[in-house]
Scaffold this active site. Structure first.
Site, PDB file in Angstrom:
ATOM      1  N   LEU A 182       0.874  -1.166   0.000  1.00 37.27           N
ATOM      2  CA  LEU A 182       0.000   0.000   0.000  1.00 37.27           C
ATOM      3  C   LEU A 182       0.912   1.217   0.000  1.00 37.27           C
ATOM      4  O   LEU A 182       1.938   1.231   0.690  1.00 37.27           O
ATOM      5  CB  LEU A 182      -0.900   0.027   1.244  1.00 37.27           C
ATOM      6  N   ASP A 183       0.554   2.254  -0.768  1.00 38.67           N
ATOM      7  CA  ASP A 183       1.328   3.483  -0.732  1.00 38.67           C
ATOM      8  C   ASP A 183       1.444   3.972   0.711  1.00 38.67           C
ATOM      9  O   ASP A 183       0.564   3.738   1.544  1.00 38.67           O
ATOM     10  CB  ASP A 183       0.661   4.570  -1.578  1.00 38.67           C
ATOM     11  N   ARG A 184       2.505   4.700   0.993  1.00 41.67           N
ATOM     12  CA  ARG A 184       2.788   5.116   2.364  1.00 41.67           C
ATOM     13  C   ARG A 184       1.626   5.875   2.996  1.00 41.67           C
ATOM     14  O   ARG A 184       1.313   5.686   4.183  1.00 41.67           O
ATOM     15  CB  ARG A 184       4.060   5.977   2.381  1.00 41.67           C
ATOM     16  N   VAL A 186      -1.549   5.628   2.216  1.00 44.74           N
ATOM     17  CA  VAL A 186      -2.794   4.851   2.142  1.00 44.74           C
ATOM     18  C   VAL A 186      -2.891   3.947   3.363  1.00 44.74           C
ATOM     19  O   VAL A 186      -1.895   3.390   3.824  1.00 44.74           O
ATOM     20  CB  VAL A 186      -2.837   4.017   0.851  1.00 44.74           C
TER      21      VAL A 186
END
EC number: 5.4.99.-
Length: 391
Positions: A182-184, A186
C-alpha cells in the site's frame, strides 16, 4: 515533491552491523545490535509522531557504469546531494566510506563492480503514532490495519519506522513476507505471510489475476450514481513520483499511447453534494492507479496532495487548499529539543542534534483512500472502515 537524494536512496544492500567496535576519527563507537529489525526502545514519541532513535548503520553498494571513473568523493558529492562535499571528504579520510573494505585517498578513482560501504549515523523520518492493529493472526498469515504515513517494509530512508519494523518491535512475529503493498499515505488491510511457502501461494494467485481488491475513497463532488469503469493507461514518472492517465482509445494511429494498461471499477456508496464515498475495485495494480483514475473521472480524492490540484507545484500550497479544515494536524518535527537521554550525538553526523533527517519536509496526513478487502480462491480478509468514511 522533489527532494535531495540521500545515501539511503541508492540501490544498496542493507547490512545490519554486527556487534563490534567501530573506529572513526580516533573515536571508538560501541555498536549495540540485535538480530531483530526493531525493538520497543528504538522509538521516541514526540509531537504526535513516532520517531526512531538514531542508530549506526552500514550501507553497501557496488560501482555501476555511471559511477565508474569518478573519484570516490565526486561520486558521493554528485550522486547524493543531501550532504555537503566537505562531509564526504571527511568520511573518506576517516574510513566511514570505504572501497572493497579498505580506506582510500580522496582522489581514488572507483572501478566497475567495486564494493562501496558507507557507515552512517542514521536518522529516519517520523510517522504518525497510530497503532499497527493486528486483525487476524494465523500460523502462516497475519493481517493488520496499516495506518497512513507508515511504509510497509524497509525502503529509502525508512527501516525501523515501517509496518514490518513496528510489528517486530511490538509483537515479535519473526520473519514476515508482505504479499502486497500500500502506498505510504494509504491505510487499510495489509496481508502478510509468515512463511515463504504461504507468500508464494498468495503471489501465484495475484499474478494469475485471481485476487479481488476493494478500497474506499472520499472524493470531490457528486460521483455518478451508475457504476463507472475506467480503462486508461498509467504512465509513472519515477523522477517526479507522479503518475498520469491516458485513454487507450483516444490516440490516433500516429501517436503511441504511453504507460501500461490499467482498469478500475468505481461504484458510488454515498454522497452529500460536496463529497462522495466511492467503492474502488482495481483490476490491475499500477502505481497510484486508483488515485490517478479518480482524478481522470474529474473526482479526485478530496485531500490528495498529488492529484487534487494538478497545476499547483508547491506541496505547502496543496495542503493549504485541502477541503477538510479539520484534518489531523501535528506539532512540527523541528520543535523537538535534544536530550542526551534520547540518543548520543555523533560528531560527524549532518543531522544531529536534530531527531529528523536533514531536508525532511513531508506532511503526514491520512489520505482518504483505504483498503477494505482482499479475496482469492478459498480465502478472504477484511478491514474495518476508517473514521473519515462517513458523510
Amino acid at each position: 515533491m522533489k527532494r535531495k537524494k540521500q545515501d539511503d536512496d541508492y540501490d544498496a544492500v542493507e547490512k545490519p552491523v554486527s556487534s563490534a567496535i567501530a573506529t572513526t576519527m580516533n573515536t571508538e563507537i560501541l555498536l549495540q545490535t540485535s538480530p531483530k529489525l526493531s525493538q520497543k526502545q528504538d522509538y521516541i514519541f514526540h509531537g504526535g509522531r513516532r520517531h526512531v532513535r538514531p542508530y549506526y548503520f552500514e550501507f553497501i553498494s557496488h560501482v555501476n557504469k555511471r559511477w565508474t571513473g569518478k573519484t570516490i568523493v565526486d561520486l558521493f558529492a554528485d550522486e547524493f546531494k543531501g550532504r555537503a562535499r566537505e562531509y564526504y571528504v571527511g568520511a573518506v579520510k576517516c574510513g566511514r566510506i570505504k572501497v572493497d573494505g579498505e580506506i582510500v585517498p580522496v582522489s581514488y578513482i572507483v572501478k566497475s563492480s567495486q564494493k562501496i560501504t558507507h557507515f552512517v549515523h542514521r536518522h529516519e523520518p517520523p510517522v504518525m503514532t497510530d497503532d499497527v492493529e493486528i486483525l487476524v493472526k494465523e500460523p502462516d498469515v497475519v493481517t493488520v490495519c496499516k495506518p497512513a504515513s507508515i511504509p510497509v517494509h524497509p525502503c529509502g530512508q525508512y527501516r525501523k519506522n515501517t509496518v514490518v519494523g513496528i510489528l517486530d518491535a511490538e509483537h515479535d512475529l519473526g520473519t514476515l513476507f508482505p504479499i502486497h503493498r500500500l502506498d505510504r499515505l494509504v491505510s487499510g488491510l495489509l496481508i502478510i505471510a509468515r512463511t515463504a511457502a504461504k507468500a508464494d501461494f498468495f503471489r501465484q494467485q495475484i499474478e494469475g489475476g485471481m485476487v479481488k481488491k476493494r478500497y474506499i475513497a472520499k472524493v470531490i463532488g457528486v460521483f455518478p450514481e451508475d457504476e463507472k469503469i475506467v480503462n486508461a493507461n498509467i504512465n509513472y514518472n519515477g523522477s517526479e513520483g507522479i503518475s498520469t492517465a491516458e485513454d487507450a482509445n483516444s490516440s490516433g494511429d500516429d501517436k503511441k499511447v504511453k504507460g501500461k494498461p490499467a482498469c478500475t471499477k468505481f461504484t458510488r456508496i454515498d454522497t452529500n453534494g460536496t463529497h462522495s464515498l466511492v467503492l474502488c475495485e482495481p483490476v490491475t495494480g499500477r502505481t497510484h492507479q486508483i488515485r490517478v483514475h479518480l482524478q481522470y473521472t474529474g473526482h479526485p480524492i478530496a485531500n490528495d496532495p498529488l492529484y487534487l490540484h494538478r497545476h499547483v507545484d508547491n506541496l505547502e500550497t496543496k495542503i493549504a487548499k485541502r477541503i477538510d479544515a479539520g484534518e489531523k494536524k501535528m506539532v512540527s518535527p523541528n520543535d523537538y529539543v535534544y536530550s542526551s537521554e534520547d540518543f548520543s550525538i555523533d560528531p560527524m553526523c549532518t543531522n544531529c542534534p536534530k531527531l529528523i533527517p536533514q531536508g525532511y519536509e513531508e506532511h503526514d496526513e491520512a489520505l482518504w483512500l483505504h483498503c477494505v478487502r482482499y479475496s482469492g480462491t478459498g480465502w478472504e480478509y477484511e478491514c474495518p472502515y476508517p473514521s473519515w468514511a462517513s458523510l
